[in-house]
Structures are given as structure tokens and as C-alpha cells.
Design a protein around this motif. Sequence first.
Motif, PDB file in Angstrom:
ATOM      1  N   ARG A   1       0.820  -1.230   0.000  1.00  0.00           N
ATOM      2  CA  ARG A   1       0.000   0.000   0.000  1.00  0.00           C
ATOM      3  C   ARG A   1       0.845   1.268   0.000  1.00  0.00           C
ATOM      4  O   ARG A   1       0.419   2.301  -0.504  1.00  0.00           O
ATOM      5  N   GLU A   2       2.055   1.202   0.578  1.00  0.00           N
ATOM      6  CA  GLU A   2       2.932   2.382   0.602  1.00  0.00           C
ATOM      7  C   GLU A   2       3.687   2.550  -0.710  1.00  0.00           C
ATOM      8  O   GLU A   2       4.302   3.597  -0.951  1.00  0.00           O
ATOM      9  N   GLY A   3       3.663   1.524  -1.555  1.00  0.00           N
ATOM     10  CA  GLY A   3       4.339   1.595  -2.845  1.00  0.00           C
ATOM     11  C   GLY A   3       3.443   2.206  -3.906  1.00  0.00           C
ATOM     12  O   GLY A   3       2.276   2.508  -3.665  1.00  0.00           O
ATOM     13  N   PRO A   4       3.961   2.377  -5.122  1.00  0.00           N
ATOM     14  CA  PRO A   4       3.156   2.986  -6.196  1.00  0.00           C
ATOM     15  C   PRO A   4       2.021   2.076  -6.653  1.00  0.00           C
ATOM     16  O   PRO A   4       2.110   0.847  -6.542  1.00  0.00           O
ATOM     17  N   PHE A   5       0.952   2.687  -7.133  1.00  0.00           N
ATOM     18  CA  PHE A   5      -0.153   1.950  -7.753  1.00  0.00           C
ATOM     19  C   PHE A   5      -0.401   2.603  -9.108  1.00  0.00           C
ATOM     20  O   PHE A   5      -0.951   3.690  -9.201  1.00  0.00           O
TER      21      PHE A   5
END
Length: 459
Positions: free
Chosen positions: A194-198
Motif C-alpha cells: 500500500r505504501e508503494g506505487p499503484f
Amino acid sequence: MNLTILVVDDEKNIREGLIRALELDGYEVLGAEDGKQAWELVQKRPVDLVVTDLKMPRLSGEELIKNITSTQPNLPIIVLTGHGTVENAVTAMRHGAYDFLTKPVNLDRLSLLVKRALETRVLAKEHQALKEEVEKLEKKRQFAQIIGKSAQMQRVFEVINQVASTRASVLITGESGVGKELVADAIHHLSDRREGPFIKTHCAALTETLLESELFGHEKGSFTGAVGQKKGRFELADGGSIFLDEIGEINPSVQVKLLRVLQEKSFERVGSEKSLEVDVRVISATNRDLKKEIAAGRFREDLYYRLNIVNIHIPPLRERKEDIPLLAATFLTEIAEENHKTIEGIDPKARLALYNYSWPGNVRELRNCMESSIVLCKGNIITFDDLPPAVRTADDGQYIRLEVGVSMDQAEKEIIRQTLIHLRGNKSRTAEVLGIGRKTLHRKLHDYNLIEEFGNSDI
């Protein structure tokens, strides 16, 4: 739905007679002997309607009306007046009273006037109940954007929660407009990434050359217009997730490169021989039947199985109609606020039309319908005439539609629900039409969890 009426009159016999008459109509009724006592009651507990005399000690009916309309402008007030003070009652109506009756009170006329005055109040309370139900559902799950209480959607929520924390690729299937992107959002935001890119890509919106470049990047000069090096979506999504919408639209050459990313977690930019390694979770979606596309030779079977480790199918809105009231209430609140309008609910005929419509455009079409209705609504209740023509012309309230294969309990629940809507919530009339006793109807409302929608009163 329990409704509370406050009767205010300094003459005890009149006050108690009105209380008994209204209690026989199924309402909860409070009494106050003057305006001051009534004003204290209104401030302490919820009241849905006030029936008040004008001439009273301590605080007059006129002053009580001014106090109420300044703090609770939507609370309806019916004024009781003698023949010699009709002019005062008309003045009270200018100050916000709903209507007036002359003494001695005609109880049949009072009953009819009370019912009319409470109609808007009932719709507003029903809308508030739906909003509260939506809020409860949101608290129960960890994502708020997807609305639904149907068994099908509860299964979708369950699978989202199960798969989110894993690394498995997910294929989301369903018709256009059902909310596939919202499911992808939920999966990413509940995952360890969730803290990474989407990163999101709409595969159908790009040509073959542009899609390959968009997904995998390119080197300067690799094709006409490639004036510099560009990172692709997979590179940008490293450490996070990528959402490939309309995955069924990609061409064979891009399918090969995508398969390699899934298998080896590496790829080359267009125009480069250098392999790049990435750690990306792939979430894809399609409204196509990919098995038919495989049979037709348009989609690789090995890629399909790599993408479809977990499948989440979102049913069309016509197959989960019990979600329509919740969705409509959510959109109504959201869109009315955006447009600075006060809309308190949807009237029964409009609700029935929304329920009966087949919604080929699914949730997206329902949202558009609500937006159009809110913009065109001239009052504070959405009526049948405010709905788009397609929804109005498709409605026929004289029929109850049941899906083939529903259980007898489901069929009975739907017949009771639709009959109550058609008869504007009148339980006595509903029991008569269905040929059952009122106690039987009341028990079935409890059994089928319809009390919250239609209330607990016997009227």
C-alpha cells in the motif's frame, strides 16, 4: 418506522382526545399542556410532527412555531384554531406551519392531514436510515468505496480480504460499469504494498506501438517521436502494484512481453537489449469472456492462467437489486452535497422505478441517473418525473419481476417488499392485498429483515 407526534393544547380533554385518536392510527404520541412544556420536549427528544393550539399560557402557539422553525425548519407543524382566529392560523402558516384545522377537530381530516405532513418526513428518515446502513457496512469492512449488502457482494469483499495480503495476480471480471477499478483499488490499499506505487493503465485506449512503450518504456530514437528515454508503467510500479484495465484488448506481441514479466519478473524497454528486473503485483480487469478469446485464438492461454491466479467476478447490478437502495442513497448524499442542494429522499414511485430498471450500464449508469435526477429536482424529494426517460419508460409498477431459480423464501420476500412499495408502505392494505393477516405480515417483515426499510408500526 416509528413516528412520534407531539400534541400541544392547554385544554386537557381536547389534548387527551387527540392523543388517543392518533395512537389508534399507530403513532407514538406525546402531550404538552402549553408552549413552554412543548418547547422543552422538542429540545430533549426527537419529534416528527407537532399539532399545536395557538392560544396557551406561558408560551403561545405562535412563539412555539417561531422557536421550532428557527431550529428545526423541516419539522412539520399543524395548527389548531377556533373559528374566530383563522386569520392567526394563516399567519402561523406564513411563519412555517404546514397547515391548520379549526375546532372542533374532525378526526378523519386530522388523520389525513397528519399522514400527508409526515410523508416527506418519512422519506427523509428512510434516506437517513439507508445512510446509516451504508456507514455501518463501511465500518465492517476496510474499504469504503464499494457499496453492497447482497450475498454476492459480501463474497466479493471476502475474497478481496483474503487475496489482498498475498502476491497472487488477480483477474477482475464483470460487465462495464460494475466497479472493477474500485476492487483493484481496494486490493492494493489493503496489501503490504500500500505504501508503494499503484500504476493504472487502460489498455484499450492505446495503439499497439504506444501500449508497448507505455507498459515497458523506450529508449531515445527507438521509434519516430521517441525524443528521449522513457520509463514504462512496470518500471514505475516497481515495489507496488499495476492495474491493467481491459486486458482482453492487448495484441499478441504485447501479450508475449507481459507473459515474460509475470514469469521472470524482467523485461526490456523498446529499443534496448538490457533487461530490467521489477517486483510488481499485477491486477487486471476485463469485461470480455477470455476463454472465448482463447478459443478464437486472440488471447494466449498461458497468459490467461498467469493473470487468473485468483478471479474476482463482480455481478451486474440487475442480479443484486437489494444493493440499489444503498447505492442510490450514497450517490444522493454525495451528489447533492457537490451541487449544494438539499435533497431529503426519493419518493416510493421513483424508488420502485429504480428497482425495476435493468441497469445495462450498472453502477455507473445508476450514479449518472442520480446525478441527473438531483440536478433536475425542483423540490427536496426526488420524484418519478425527475428520473431520466429511459428509467421512467422501463418502469411498470403493476408487475413484480422475479429471477428464474429464486427460492420460495426469496420470492415471498420480494412480493411483500414490492407490494409495500407500491402501496406506499401501507401495511394494512398490503396485508389485505396479499390475503394474510396483519400479524402474519408483521412477523414476515421481521423474518425477512424488512423492518429497517418499512418500519415497525402497524399502519
